[in-house]
Design a protein around this motif. Sequence first.
Motif, mmCIF file in Angstrom:
data_model
loop_
_atom_site.group_PDB
_atom_site.id
_atom_site.type_symbol
_atom_site.label_atom_id
_atom_site.label_comp_id
_atom_site.label_asym_id
_atom_site.label_seq_id
_atom_site.Cartn_x
_atom_site.Cartn_y
_atom_site.Cartn_z
ATOM 1 N N SER A 13 24.419 -42.459 88.848
ATOM 2 C CA SER A 13 23.329 -41.545 88.465
ATOM 3 C C SER A 13 23.607 -40.854 87.143
ATOM 4 O O SER A 13 22.677 -40.369 86.483
ATOM 5 C CB SER A 13 23.116 -40.501 89.568
ATOM 6 O OG SER A 13 24.246 -39.635 89.671
ATOM 7 N N THR A 14 24.863 -40.815 86.751
ATOM 8 C CA THR A 14 25.218 -40.165 85.482
ATOM 9 C C THR A 14 25.291 -41.157 84.327
ATOM 10 O O THR A 14 25.424 -40.748 83.173
ATOM 11 C CB THR A 14 26.578 -39.445 85.609
ATOM 12 O OG1 THR A 14 27.601 -40.425 85.839
ATOM 13 C CG2 THR A 14 26.569 -38.444 86.752
ATOM 14 N N ALA A 15 25.273 -42.455 84.639
ATOM 15 C CA ALA A 15 25.382 -43.475 83.590
ATOM 16 C C ALA A 15 24.031 -43.707 82.929
ATOM 17 O O ALA A 15 22.977 -43.464 83.523
ATOM 18 C CB ALA A 15 25.918 -44.775 84.173
ATOM 19 N N SER A 16 24.067 -44.162 81.694
ATOM 20 C CA SER A 16 22.849 -44.444 80.947
ATOM 21 C C SER A 16 22.977 -45.788 80.228
ATOM 22 O O SER A 16 24.010 -46.450 80.314
ATOM 23 C CB SER A 16 22.587 -43.331 79.932
ATOM 24 O OG SER A 16 23.636 -43.294 78.969
ATOM 25 N N ASP A 17 21.930 -46.156 79.491
ATOM 26 C CA ASP A 17 21.945 -47.445 78.790
ATOM 27 C C ASP A 17 23.082 -47.555 77.784
ATOM 28 O O ASP A 17 23.541 -48.659 77.475
ATOM 29 C CB ASP A 17 20.609 -47.659 78.073
ATOM 30 C CG ASP A 17 19.505 -48.063 79.047
ATOM 31 O OD1 ASP A 17 19.838 -48.363 80.207
ATOM 32 O OD2 ASP A 17 18.340 -48.073 78.643
ATOM 33 N N LYS A 18 23.528 -46.415 77.258
ATOM 34 C CA LYS A 18 24.619 -46.499 76.270
ATOM 35 C C LYS A 18 25.931 -46.951 76.901
ATOM 36 O O LYS A 18 26.842 -47.387 76.197
ATOM 37 C CB LYS A 18 24.815 -45.152 75.575
ATOM 38 C CG LYS A 18 25.392 -44.058 76.466
ATOM 39 C CD LYS A 18 25.618 -42.782 75.677
ATOM 40 C CE LYS A 18 26.271 -41.696 76.536
ATOM 41 N NZ LYS A 18 26.494 -40.448 75.758
ATOM 42 N N ASN A 19 26.017 -46.838 78.234
ATOM 43 C CA ASN A 19 27.207 -47.325 78.931
ATOM 44 C C ASN A 19 27.147 -48.825 79.206
ATOM 45 O O ASN A 19 28.154 -49.430 79.559
ATOM 46 C CB ASN A 19 27.393 -46.592 80.262
ATOM 47 C CG ASN A 19 27.567 -45.093 80.095
ATOM 48 O OD1 ASN A 19 26.754 -44.308 80.579
ATOM 49 N ND2 ASN A 19 28.618 -44.679 79.389
ATOM 50 N N TYR A 20 25.936 -49.418 79.074
ATOM 51 C CA TYR A 20 25.747 -50.840 79.393
ATOM 52 C C TYR A 20 25.003 -51.514 78.242
ATOM 53 O O TYR A 20 23.809 -51.796 78.327
ATOM 54 C CB TYR A 20 24.945 -50.995 80.693
ATOM 55 C CG TYR A 20 25.609 -50.361 81.904
ATOM 56 C CD1 TYR A 20 26.681 -50.983 82.531
ATOM 57 C CD2 TYR A 20 25.147 -49.150 82.414
ATOM 58 C CE1 TYR A 20 27.288 -50.421 83.645
ATOM 59 C CE2 TYR A 20 25.740 -48.571 83.528
ATOM 60 C CZ TYR A 20 26.814 -49.207 84.137
ATOM 61 O OH TYR A 20 27.404 -48.643 85.230
ATOM 62 N N SER A 21 25.704 -51.759 77.170
ATOM 63 C CA SER A 21 25.062 -52.309 75.969
ATOM 64 C C SER A 21 24.520 -53.716 76.199
ATOM 65 O O SER A 21 23.442 -54.068 75.699
ATOM 66 C CB SER A 21 26.048 -52.315 74.800
ATOM 67 O OG SER A 21 27.197 -53.090 75.116
ATOM 68 N N LYS A 22 25.229 -54.547 76.937
ATOM 69 C CA LYS A 22 24.764 -55.916 77.179
ATOM 70 C C LYS A 22 23.505 -55.905 78.039
ATOM 71 O O LYS A 22 22.561 -56.668 77.803
ATOM 72 C CB LYS A 22 25.857 -56.739 77.867
ATOM 73 C CG LYS A 22 27.031 -57.086 76.972
ATOM 74 C CD LYS A 22 28.027 -57.985 77.692
ATOM 75 C CE LYS A 22 29.194 -58.345 76.779
ATOM 76 N NZ LYS A 22 30.185 -59.201 77.476
#
Length: 388
Positions: free
Chosen positions: A361-370
């Motif tokens: 819930s705290t993660a965003s798109d910047k954590n998953y570039s691929k």
Amino acid sequence: MADKRDYYEVLGIEKGASEDEIKKAFRQMARKYHPDLNPDDSEAEAKFKEVNEAYEVLSDKDKRAKYDQFGHAGVDPNFGAGGAGGYSGFGSGFDMGDLGDLFGSFFGGGFGGGATRNPNAPRRGSDVSSYLTISFEEAAKGCKKEVTYKRIESCNECGGTGAKKGTSVKSCPTCGGTGTVRIGQRTAFGVIQTQRTCDRCGGRGKIVESPCQKCDGKGRVRVSRKYTVNVPAGVDDDQILNVREQGDCGVNGGPNGDLRLQINVRPHPVFERDGYDVLCDLPVTFVQAALGGEVQVPILDGKITTKIGEGTQPGDVIHLKGKGITRLNGRGKGDQHVRIVVEIPKNLTEEQKSILKQFDSTASDKNYSKRRSFFDKVKNTFKDNFGI
């Protein structure tokens, strides 16, 4: 020599067979006719040698190309001496050997360099083929291994003479010990004396009246032998290790043949080989992959500690310089390549699931570039017709 079978026929393969098909066929045929599995079977022994000869040519790209173009004449300088390059103007019914004997009776020598080989001359013994199975580590580092195989040796009971103990070899009464006999042949020019190899003694000029019981008068016996072989570091699966003068004993004082060992390398549970490089997978947790840190990596000499970076991805490779296999020529070692395998945890408890949900819930798109890049492409391709 002209009766040699086609090498492809010997291995039971088509002319356009691949290297793997040639290797597979050779292994099957070699095991089928191996002398250890066919003791005292001269026909199997002959076929085993024929199979080895065929594989030696077809497994070598240059030799195979010459064989495909010229046949046996392209790989054997002794083949076809009476073929296209020889003189055949006397017609198919004329024996060049007869002509050599005819001129020899007049001039005391052979015709055209075709003198009969002296059966009492020293001859090299035949090569002996066998297998040697070693471990992955032994192939990489080298080792000493004791191999048991069978070879032909001079009979110790009769000293190689073939005569029963207490007796001796006699001069052949048919040829008087010369190994040859003269025969009169009626020709258009009258009766011509020609010289032939003595049938009774086979040209040796000697006969055995009381044969040795151990070797049956042959002077040679097949025995089992043990030999310690120095296996060089870097040897690979299916390579042939040639051990000089450990094959069949020579004839009439000639040198021994060689022992040809086909190397079988057992698969390793962790490592794979690519030339002189070593490959292996390293499972890490998704936390280790995300945060980075130190990991222990198995190598041929034990293990080492190295670092993986933060955000390491599945399939990333760590390159360890000089941690591979010793090169056969002794010039350094190959490398080790470690592929990262990120393992996703299973059998999570409710508490662990809750923690992961909080993290997600705290993660965003910047954590998953691929992931972000992938769905951007999907949106651009499918427009509004694709729901994300």
